[in-house]
Motif scaffolding. Structure first.
Motif, PDB file in Angstrom:
ATOM      1  N   ASP A  58      -8.046 -34.711   0.773  1.00  0.00           N
ATOM      2  CA  ASP A  58      -8.511 -36.111   1.389  1.00  0.00           C
ATOM      3  C   ASP A  58      -7.346 -36.946   1.721  1.00  0.00           C
ATOM      4  O   ASP A  58      -7.434 -37.723   2.831  1.00  0.00           O
ATOM      5  CB  ASP A  58      -9.411 -36.680   0.363  1.00  0.00           C
ATOM      6  N   GLY A  59      -6.318 -37.105   0.739  1.00  0.00           N
ATOM      7  CA  GLY A  59      -5.078 -37.914   1.190  1.00  0.00           C
ATOM      8  C   GLY A  59      -4.415 -37.471   2.479  1.00  0.00           C
ATOM      9  O   GLY A  59      -4.390 -38.267   3.348  1.00  0.00           O
ATOM     10  N   GLU A  62      -9.521 -49.603   6.670  1.00  0.00           N
ATOM     11  CA  GLU A  62      -9.701 -49.084   5.232  1.00  0.00           C
ATOM     12  C   GLU A  62      -8.996 -47.690   4.814  1.00  0.00           C
ATOM     13  O   GLU A  62      -8.496 -47.113   5.471  1.00  0.00           O
ATOM     14  CB  GLU A  62     -11.286 -48.766   5.367  1.00  0.00           C
ATOM     15  N   ARG A  63      -9.093 -47.916   3.657  1.00  0.00           N
ATOM     16  CA  ARG A  63      -8.315 -46.685   2.866  1.00  0.00           C
ATOM     17  C   ARG A  63      -9.309 -46.119   1.770  1.00  0.00           C
ATOM     18  O   ARG A  63      -9.020 -46.688   0.565  1.00  0.00           O
ATOM     19  CB  ARG A  63      -6.975 -46.641   2.510  1.00  0.00           C
ATOM     20  N   PRO A  64     -10.328 -45.319   2.245  1.00  0.00           N
ATOM     21  CA  PRO A  64     -11.199 -44.968   1.074  1.00  0.00           C
ATOM     22  C   PRO A  64     -10.487 -44.321  -0.017  1.00  0.00           C
ATOM     23  O   PRO A  64      -9.634 -43.486   0.022  1.00  0.00           O
ATOM     24  CB  PRO A  64     -12.203 -43.965   1.731  1.00  0.00           C
ATOM     25  N   ARG A  65     -10.902 -44.802  -1.395  1.00  0.00           N
ATOM     26  CA  ARG A  65     -10.494 -44.028  -2.682  1.00  0.00           C
ATOM     27  C   ARG A  65     -11.251 -42.499  -2.757  1.00  0.00           C
ATOM     28  O   ARG A  65     -10.840 -41.602  -3.141  1.00  0.00           O
ATOM     29  CB  ARG A  65     -10.968 -44.874  -3.810  1.00  0.00           C
ATOM     30  N   SER A  66     -12.387 -42.582  -2.404  1.00  0.00           N
ATOM     31  CA  SER A  66     -13.148 -41.174  -2.276  1.00  0.00           C
ATOM     32  C   SER A  66     -13.804 -40.842  -0.858  1.00  0.00           C
ATOM     33  O   SER A  66     -14.636 -41.682  -0.411  1.00  0.00           O
ATOM     34  CB  SER A  66     -14.325 -41.257  -3.137  1.00  0.00           C
ATOM     35  N   TRP A  79     -17.446 -42.167   0.894  1.00  0.00           N
ATOM     36  CA  TRP A  79     -17.303 -43.194   1.823  1.00  0.00           C
ATOM     37  C   TRP A  79     -18.159 -42.354   3.063  1.00  0.00           C
ATOM     38  O   TRP A  79     -18.794 -43.287   3.723  1.00  0.00           O
ATOM     39  CB  TRP A  79     -15.888 -43.268   2.320  1.00  0.00           C
TER      40      TRP A  79
END
Length: 77
Positions: free
Chosen positions: A3-4, A61-65, A69
């Motif tokens: 994901d990152g 935005e930078r989603p954690r998950s 998201w």
């Protein structure tokens, strides 16, 4: 792809980000949307709308998950 790395592609405005999301989460997003809409065609549209929302919102935005998201975006489209 992790994901990152996918999020990094979004930040780089690289269109591969959408393809990687589709590969990793497409079936999941369609299942979420199908449970809500009951229609395969509407579920596909919700999935596509979630990718568009990601493209428009990441960055800033930078989603954690990313999975969560995208699922939220699919639910509210």
């Amino acid at each position: 792809m992790e994901d990152g790395r996918i999020i990094s592609l979004f930040f780089a405005r690289d269109e591969r980000a959408v393809g990687e999301c589709r590969k990793k989460y497409g079936a999941y997003l369609r299942a979420v949307a199908l449970n809500i809409t009951g229609s395969p065609l509407d579920a596909e549209e919700c999935e596509a709308d979630a990718y568009m929302a990601a493209w428009r919102s990441i960055p800033p935005e930078r989603p954690r998950s990313l999975r969560a998201w995208l699922a939220k975006a699919a639910r509210y489209r």
